[in-house]
Design a protein around this motif. Structure first.
Motif, PDB file in Angstrom:
ATOM      1  N   HIS A   1       0.847  -1.206   0.000  1.00 27.58           N
ATOM      2  CA  HIS A   1       0.000   0.000   0.000  1.00 27.58           C
ATOM      3  C   HIS A   1       0.879   1.252   0.000  1.00 27.58           C
ATOM      4  O   HIS A   1       0.728   2.128  -0.850  1.00 27.58           O
ATOM      5  CB  HIS A   1      -0.936  -0.007   1.219  1.00 27.58           C
ATOM      6  CG  HIS A   1      -1.793   1.222   1.327  1.00 27.58           C
ATOM      7  ND1 HIS A   1      -3.132   1.228   1.026  1.00 27.58           N
ATOM      8  CD2 HIS A   1      -1.481   2.504   1.678  1.00 27.58           C
ATOM      9  CE1 HIS A   1      -3.617   2.457   1.182  1.00 27.58           C
ATOM     10  NE2 HIS A   1      -2.626   3.248   1.587  1.00 27.58           N
TER      11      HIS A   1
ATOM     12  N   HIS B   1       1.811   4.328  -3.084  1.00 29.56           N
ATOM     13  CA  HIS B   1       1.743   5.796  -3.033  1.00 29.56           C
ATOM     14  C   HIS B   1       2.935   6.460  -3.733  1.00 29.56           C
ATOM     15  O   HIS B   1       2.872   7.643  -4.050  1.00 29.56           O
ATOM     16  CB  HIS B   1       1.683   6.276  -1.581  1.00 29.56           C
ATOM     17  CG  HIS B   1       0.309   6.221  -0.979  1.00 29.56           C
ATOM     18  ND1 HIS B   1      -0.779   6.789  -1.591  1.00 29.56           N
ATOM     19  CD2 HIS B   1      -0.136   5.685   0.185  1.00 29.56           C
ATOM     20  CE1 HIS B   1      -1.853   6.605  -0.818  1.00 29.56           C
ATOM     21  NE2 HIS B   1      -1.491   5.923   0.247  1.00 29.56           N
TER      22      HIS B   1
ATOM     23  N   GLU C   1      -5.614   6.993  -2.366  1.00 28.84           N
ATOM     24  CA  GLU C   1      -5.890   5.898  -1.427  1.00 28.84           C
ATOM     25  C   GLU C   1      -6.404   4.632  -2.120  1.00 28.84           C
ATOM     26  O   GLU C   1      -5.963   3.527  -1.819  1.00 28.84           O
ATOM     27  CB  GLU C   1      -6.881   6.351  -0.358  1.00 28.84           C
ATOM     28  CG  GLU C   1      -6.260   7.240   0.701  1.00 28.84           C
ATOM     29  CD  GLU C   1      -4.884   6.770   1.140  1.00 28.84           C
ATOM     30  OE1 GLU C   1      -4.671   5.554   1.292  1.00 28.84           O
ATOM     31  OE2 GLU C   1      -4.004   7.626   1.312  1.00 28.84           O
TER      32      GLU C   1
ATOM     33  N   ALA D   1      -3.529   3.054  -4.079  1.00 28.08           N
ATOM     34  CA  ALA D   1      -2.548   2.447  -3.170  1.00 28.08           C
ATOM     35  C   ALA D   1      -3.103   1.132  -2.626  1.00 28.08           C
ATOM     36  O   ALA D   1      -2.370   0.151  -2.438  1.00 28.08           O
ATOM     37  CB  ALA D   1      -2.214   3.396  -2.031  1.00 28.08           C
TER      38      ALA D   1
ATOM     39  N   ARG E   1     -10.612   3.080   0.509  1.00 31.40           N
ATOM     40  CA  ARG E   1      -9.705   1.961   0.729  1.00 31.40           C
ATOM     41  C   ARG E   1     -10.418   0.630   0.572  1.00 31.40           C
ATOM     42  O   ARG E   1      -9.885  -0.283  -0.030  1.00 31.40           O
ATOM     43  CB  ARG E   1      -9.072   2.045   2.109  1.00 31.40           C
ATOM     44  CG  ARG E   1      -8.093   3.183   2.237  1.00 31.40           C
ATOM     45  CD  ARG E   1      -7.790   3.413   3.693  1.00 31.40           C
ATOM     46  NE  ARG E   1      -7.229   4.717   3.933  1.00 31.40           N
ATOM     47  CZ  ARG E   1      -5.959   4.923   4.287  1.00 31.40           C
ATOM     48  NH1 ARG E   1      -5.137   3.919   4.395  1.00 31.40           N
ATOM     49  NH2 ARG E   1      -5.532   6.128   4.526  1.00 31.40           N
TER      50      ARG E   1
HETATM   51 ZN    ZN Z   1      -2.623   5.302   1.857  1.00 28.79          ZN
END
Ligand code: ZN
Length: 645
Positions: free
Chosen positions: A266, A270, A292, A295, A361
């Motif tokens: 994750h 980014h 987000e 990622a 997410r």
């Molecule tokens: Zn993140």
């Protein structure tokens, strides 16, 4: 595939440098005794950002700005950033000489100086002046730190403490008494001997390789993994980790844990999505989906590539151990809990808040995963490579991203964005079979609104199986298939590749619905009485087998509501009821003890509070991370406020 992308990247890079990035030459002095950081040097104001005889600079409000290139006037402060205007009597020189200094630094989010260490990043708030409108920096950074301290910073370390940054990014640094372990593509800056760190670096290298294939060449050279002590992280806002271009700075406790593939994938995701390419400045469509959500897609892919299909499937369904595997987990179960609590939103234009972040997410990561399935992995990669190459070190609008997929997906794809992003929700499918002569009639049903989905259906016999692919459209999709064996079982989407409700997910989500709704109401100033009546209704109609801890979560919710109303006795009773339920959730239990102790303290029951804290610490030691250490910190902080024995 790689070669053209690399050259395309360099073309873009050279234009990006002359366009958006500001060039700096900086001397950074860290003085532990004064807890101060002083940044002295020059910045070249990009031509397009010079306006006659003045320029505006953005600087973290903890720092004061002085300049010899004109007069610096302090302007308005917003969100921890002060805007300064540098005005010259004549035309403003291209190069501004300045000093930005902060002393007595403590209790600052992701900014820390003490005798042991110092760190910060401009990804949080600018610790050196950024020209308003400029989003990246290049140049030279020379660090002056006490003897024995080692500095980690972006770029190439030309000589000890001197870093040359020629790729546009935002500067960061960390200084402490580090031992540096160097791997192939990454290095670790550690505070103590860590025998397993070489293995961790090899895994980071492997993830970087997977993600480079997925997103395009990794742009920031050597990757740096940097340790900070728990005390320093506590002083700087209590973070677990923060990422910048080319680095992750993480607290010791997370390096003490076994390597967590989901977490690192994750954070490394980014590097491309938010550092290399970000959503167009000041636009709201696609908010969270390119950082987000992307990622999180990187995390799902990283686990799939490094740990295999079974681990990836488990992750999609219920989360990854040790990486937010709580009620809000970055997985289907987490999304459906929010949906059952009435907190779902369309992803297209998410407002800036914690709920959007969670939806991005858990559902957002899934969206990219399903889009890859829909257009095929190779095409998906090519499209993402093209986007990162064309927009490297810059930004991209959501509509440009969608346009790229519509143009290059190989088939019409607008429906995908409409059903998954423009509206909230997820489908629920059921399958039915009927034998008709030598054929099997397979029917997939769904309630409205209808989803188009390419579903795998497994027709299982006693010792053989046949896989069928069905693309759903309306309420009912029927296919006839010849199977040369006696059907024993029919399994829809056996590897859970489509985000969809199942009976189990309904039960799981319903159990937590009142709790999540309460948390949201308490946190975001919502309707607390409505949350309370919802909790009471649920408590009156609990399922016969409380598998998913509905009673525990709902009693806890009612306790939190009473606590807010300062009804300490009622709160304590609900917490006691939660603690005594047979099914409890390990990651939530320490917080129940914490709140119980807080209520008892208010009631003047110091012994009861002590006992609850002690039980809470036991529960925290058995809770998954990071919930366990977070709870330990807050329980210890509460213990410190109790009168001495
Ligand atoms: Zn993140």
């Amino acid at each position: 595939m790689l070669r053209p992308s690399v050259s395309a990247l360099f073309l873009v890079l050279s234009t990006a440098v002359s366009y958006g990035a500001t060039r700096y030459d900086l001397d950074v002095t860290v003085t532990p005794l004064a807890r101060s950081i002083s940044v002295t040097g020059t910045l070249d104001v990009p031509r397009e950002l010079r306006h006659g005889n003045n320029v505006t600079l953005r600087l973290r409000s903890a720092f004061a700005l002085t300049t010899t290139s004109g007069t610096a006037t302090q302007g308005t402060e917003r969100g921890g950033i002060t805007e300064w205007t540098v005005t010259s009597t004549a035309e403003l020189p291209q190069q501004i000489h300045f000093t930005a200094a902060a002393a007595d630094i403590h209790d600052q989010s992701i900014l820390h100086v003490d005798a042991e260490s110092a760190f910060t990043t401009a990804n949080e708030l600018p610790w050196y002046p950024l020209v308003t409108g400029a989003t990246t920096s290049v140049g030279v950074l020379r660090f002056h730190v006490p003897d024995g301290m080692v500095v980690a910073a972006p770029g190439t370390e030309r000589r000890r403490g001197e870093f040359v940054v020629d790729v546009p990014l935002l500067f960061w640094f960390a200084a402490a008494h580090y031992t540096v372990i160097t791997g192939e593509k990454s290095s670790a800056y550690v505070l103590k001997e860590r025998p397993l760190i070489t293995g961790d670096l090899a895994r980071i290298d492997a993830i970087l390789q997977v993600l480079s294939r997925e997103f395009g060449p990794y742009p920031y050279g050597h990757f740096r993994l940097v340790e900070v002590s728990r005390a320093a992280a506590q002083d700087a806002g209590g973070f677990n980790a923060f990422g910048s271009a080319g680095s992750i700075v993480t607290r010791s406790t997370s390096l003490d844990q076994p390597f967590n593939t989901a977490y690192y994938a994750h954070e490394l995701g980014h590097q491309w999505w938010s550092n290399l390419v970000s959503l167009r400045w000041n636009t709201t469509r696609g908010n969270y989906l390119l950082d987000e959500a992307m990622a999180q897609y990187a995390s799902m892919r990283g686990v799939e590539a490094l740990e295999g299909d079974d681990a990836a499937e488990r992750y999609r369904r219920t989360g990854y151990p040790g990486f937010h595997d709580d009620l809000y987990c970055y997985c289907a179960a987490g999304y459906f809990r929010l949906a059952a609590a009435g907190l779902d939103r369309p992803l297209l234009e998410l407002p800036d808040d914690a709920l959007s972040d969670r939806l991005a997410r858990n559902k957002g990561g899934w969206i990219w995963y399903m889009l890859r399935e829909e257009v095929g992995p190779e095409r998906f990669r090519q499209i993402l490579h093209a986007i990162t190459a064309a927009h490297a070190f810059g930004d991209v609008s959501w509509d440009e991203v969608v346009g790229e997929f519509r143009k290059n997906a190989g088939h019409e794809i607008q429906w995908f964005f409409e059903q998954w992003i423009d509206r909230a929700g997820a489908p629920e499918f059921s399958v039915e079979t009927a034998r008709e002569g030598d054929h099997l009639r397979v029917t997939v049903r769904q309630p409205p609104p209808y989803y188009r989905a390419a579903l795998e259906i497994e027709l299982r016999g006693a010792s053989t199986l046949q896989t069928l692919r069905v693309t759903t459209s309306g309420a009912e999709t029927t296919t006839n298939v010849a199977i040369p064996f006696r059907l024993v079982e029919t399994v829809l989407d056996p590897h859970y590749r489509i985000l969809r409700w199942t009976p189990q997910l309904h039960a799981q989500a319903d159990a937590a619905a009142a709790f999540l709704a309460t948390r949201q109401a308490l946190g975001a100033g919502g309707d607390i009485d409505k949350a309370a009546s919802r909790a009471r209704t649920l408590l009156a109609a609990l399922p016969p087998r409380d598998t998913y801890a509905a009673r525990f979560l709902t009693e806890y919710s009612l306790g939190l509501i009473e606590l807010r109303k300062k009804s300490w006795r009622e709160a304590a009773e609900h917490f006691a009821a939660a603690i005594s339920t047979p099914t409890r959730l390990a990651e939530v239990l320490p917080s129940v003890y914490l709140r119980s102790a807080a209520a008892m303290k208010e009631l003047g029951n110091v012994e009861g509070a002590r006992r609850a804290i002690s039980d809470g610490l036991s529960a925290a030691s058995a809770a998954p991370e990071p919930a366990g250490s977070e709870a330990t910190d807050t329980l210890e902080a509460l213990a410190a406020t109790l009168p001495a024995r």
